[in-house]
Motif scaffolding. Structure first.
Motif, PDB file in Angstrom:
ATOM      1  N   GLU A 147       0.831  -1.206   0.000  1.00  0.00           N
ATOM      2  CA  GLU A 147       0.000   0.000   0.000  1.00  0.00           C
ATOM      3  C   GLU A 147       0.868   1.260   0.000  1.00  0.00           C
ATOM      4  OE1 GLU A 147      -3.977   1.735   2.246  1.00  0.00           O
ATOM      5  OE2 GLU A 147      -2.761   0.196   3.216  1.00  0.00           O
ATOM      6  N   ALA A 148       0.363   2.301  -0.655  1.00  0.00           N
ATOM      7  CA  ALA A 148       1.090   3.569  -0.745  1.00  0.00           C
ATOM      8  C   ALA A 148       0.982   4.316   0.583  1.00  0.00           C
ATOM      9  CB  ALA A 148       0.532   4.422  -1.877  1.00  0.00           C
ATOM     10  N   ARG A 228      -1.716   7.071   4.673  1.00  0.00           N
ATOM     11  CA  ARG A 228      -1.892   6.816   3.246  1.00  0.00           C
ATOM     12  C   ARG A 228      -1.562   8.078   2.455  1.00  0.00           C
ATOM     13  NH1 ARG A 228      -7.925   4.424   3.390  1.00  0.00           N
ATOM     14  NH2 ARG A 228      -8.268   6.635   3.785  1.00  0.00           N
ATOM     15  N   TYR A 230      -2.609   8.653  -0.684  1.00  0.00           N
ATOM     16  CA  TYR A 230      -3.503   8.837  -1.825  1.00  0.00           C
ATOM     17  C   TYR A 230      -4.846   9.445  -1.438  1.00  0.00           C
ATOM     18  CZ  TYR A 230      -4.887   4.309   0.082  1.00  0.00           C
ATOM     19  OH  TYR A 230      -5.249   3.295   0.930  1.00  0.00           O
ATOM     20  N   ASN A 247       1.711   1.223  -3.900  1.00  0.00           N
ATOM     21  CA  ASN A 247       2.885   2.075  -4.040  1.00  0.00           C
ATOM     22  C   ASN A 247       3.572   1.727  -5.352  1.00  0.00           C
ATOM     23  OD1 ASN A 247       5.227   3.532  -3.825  1.00  0.00           O
ATOM     24  ND2 ASN A 247       5.719   2.852  -1.762  1.00  0.00           N
TER      25      ASN A 247
END
Length: 249
Positions: A147-148, A228, A230, A247
């Protein structure tokens, strides 16, 4: 990605040809270009033309020339024939987005086979919601560490002056450090010194609130936290559905 060999290769046209024959060859090629030079429509829903029993056929004599015999074709064959008659040289398509997404590959395999049989160039992509890369959430379901997520810093406005009691709500995310940095000058945008900083991270409670006593002097208050990266992007405001994002770095 599938490619095919063109019937006419533009690079193979001899430079020794006369100007008239060269123009004639180029004109013929432009009138009926090889598939890889044609238009590729994006077709999101070709899998829906694959019937469950794969045997259902309909009369489609109106899709073929008058001189051709009457045909019975599957719904998929009908759709591919329509695309071919419209002059498309290839298709950009994707796996079906039903409840069996990425579990039942048989429909898309039938789609690709039928397109290749008709000489189409096929580009297959995965999306199930833009931006691409999440595969409908299955990527992060299996690899949550993709995950970003990154480190962010927030500088609270103004200077804190002590001694005094202070309360602050933390930004959304996982707190890493909460620091009081000595202010060099007496204004909001003052530079800071690292020497003499005070770590007040331990003063945060489980509800995301900081309570501490400001030491004597003037201070810049900064928190570092993971969150996060985003939020407020198209990932969370997508017209298809909000989704966690990977990511790409």
């Amino acid at each position: 990605m599938e490619t095919c060999n063109p019937d006419v290769n533009l690079l193979s046209i001899s430079t020794a040809m006369t100007s008239d024959s060269l123009i004639e060859a180029l004109t013929a090629t432009f009138k009926s270009p090889p598939p890889q030079y044609g238009i590729y429509p994006i077709m999101h829903s070709l899998c829906r033309f694959v019937e469950p029993d794969s045997v259902h056929k309909r009369s489609v004599s109106h899709l073929v020339g008058q001189e051709e015999p009457r045909h019975t074709l599957t719904l998929l064959e009908q759709e591919v024939l329509r695309l071919q008659r419209r002059g498309f040289g290839g298709v950009v398509t994707n796996v079906g987005w039903g409840n069996d997404y990425l579990k039942n590959w048989q429909p898309i395999q039938q789609v690709i086979a039928e397109l290749k049989k008709k000489g189409f160039v096929v580009y297959l992509y995965d999306e199930k919601g833009y931006p691409s890369g999440s595969a409908g959430g299955s990527v992060l379901e299996k690899y949550p560490h993709f995950e970003a997520i990154g480190m962010m810093a927030y500088r609270y406005p103004g200077l804190l002056r002590g001694p005094a009691d202070y309360r602050a709500d933390l930004p959304d995310g996982q707190l890493y450090k909460a620091l009081l940095l000595p202010a060099v000058e007496d204004h909001e945008n003052s530079p800071v010194e690292l020497k003499g900083l005070v770590d007040v991270t331990h003063c945060a409670d489980r509800y995301g609130t900081l309570r501490f006593t400001i030491p004597p002097g003037r201070w810049v208050f900064v928190v570092l936290f993971k969150r996060r990266l985003y939020d407020a992007t198209h990932c969370m405001l997508s017209y298809s559905e909000p989704r966690r994002y990977i990511n790409l770095l």
